[in-house]
Scaffold this active site. Structure first.
Site, PDB file in Angstrom:
ATOM      1  N   HIS A  54       0.830  -1.200   0.000  1.00 20.34           N
ATOM      2  CA  HIS A  54       0.000   0.000   0.000  1.00 20.34           C
ATOM      3  C   HIS A  54       0.865   1.250   0.000  1.00 20.34           C
ATOM      4  CE1 HIS A  54      -2.607   2.991   2.362  1.00 20.34           C
ATOM      5  NE2 HIS A  54      -3.058   2.992   1.122  1.00 20.34           N
ATOM      6  N   HIS A 112      -1.793   0.773   8.243  1.00 22.76           N
ATOM      7  CA  HIS A 112      -3.189   0.861   7.798  1.00 22.76           C
ATOM      8  C   HIS A 112      -3.911  -0.464   7.919  1.00 22.76           C
ATOM      9  CE1 HIS A 112      -1.062   4.200   5.674  1.00 22.76           C
ATOM     10  NE2 HIS A 112      -2.026   4.848   6.290  1.00 22.76           N
TER      11      HIS A 112
END
Length: 164
Positions: free
Chosen positions: A93, A110
């Site tokens: 990510h 995250h």
């Protein structure tokens, strides 16, 4: 029997052939890079315990990776039980560090989660790509070697080995 080809038929056929050919080239451009890497010794099978990860750098000093013995067979696994795997420790990510915990690889930034038994497949969070898997081999003495990377390491256009 005589076949007739209309202008519309010709253009439609040409368009289909063009899309098919360009789609093939487009898809080939995004296959996982498989550049040659130097083989590097990581550990010995005798040193490994189930669910106790070992971190190492591969394919270069900038790239942190995780080696883990899962205790169950995994895609790309090596060893007697085919349960030893390794992955890049950079989340796909945003490149945050990934840690191994309770049978999964977790990004603490995250909360993306990856399945180490299934090629590092992402199954939760913001990441949209699997973790790059490190290609492993084992010799007759039980020494484990890294030999390549299947997938794109985060932050790179391609996986290049820095030249000294």
């Amino acid at each position: 029997m005589r076949l007739s080809l209309t202008r519309r038929g010709f253009l439609a056929g040409t368009a289909v052939a063009g899309f098919w050919a360009s789609g093939y080239k487009f898809a080939k451009a995004f296959e996982a890079p498989s550049l040659p890497y130097k083989r590097a010794k990581i550990a010995n099978i005798k040193e490994l315990k189930d669910h106790s990860p070992i971190t190492f750098n591969y394919p270069d000093s900038e790239s942190i990776a995780i080696l883990v013995k899962l205790g169950k067979p995994a895609i790309g696994g090596i060893g007697p039980k085919k349960d030893i795997v390794a992955f890049s420790a950079h989340c796909t990510h945003q490149g945050c560090p990934v840690n191994y915990s309770k049978g999964r690889l977790i990004c603490k930034c995250h909360y993306s989660m990856f399945d180490p038994a299934k090629n590092g497949q992402v199954y939760q969070g913001h990441a949209s790509q699997w973790l790059p898997q490190i290609t492993l081999s084992v010799d007759s003495q039980g020494n484990i070697y890294a030999a390549g990377v299947e997938g794109l390491i985060w932050g790179r256009a391609i996986n290049l080995i820095p030249r000294s």
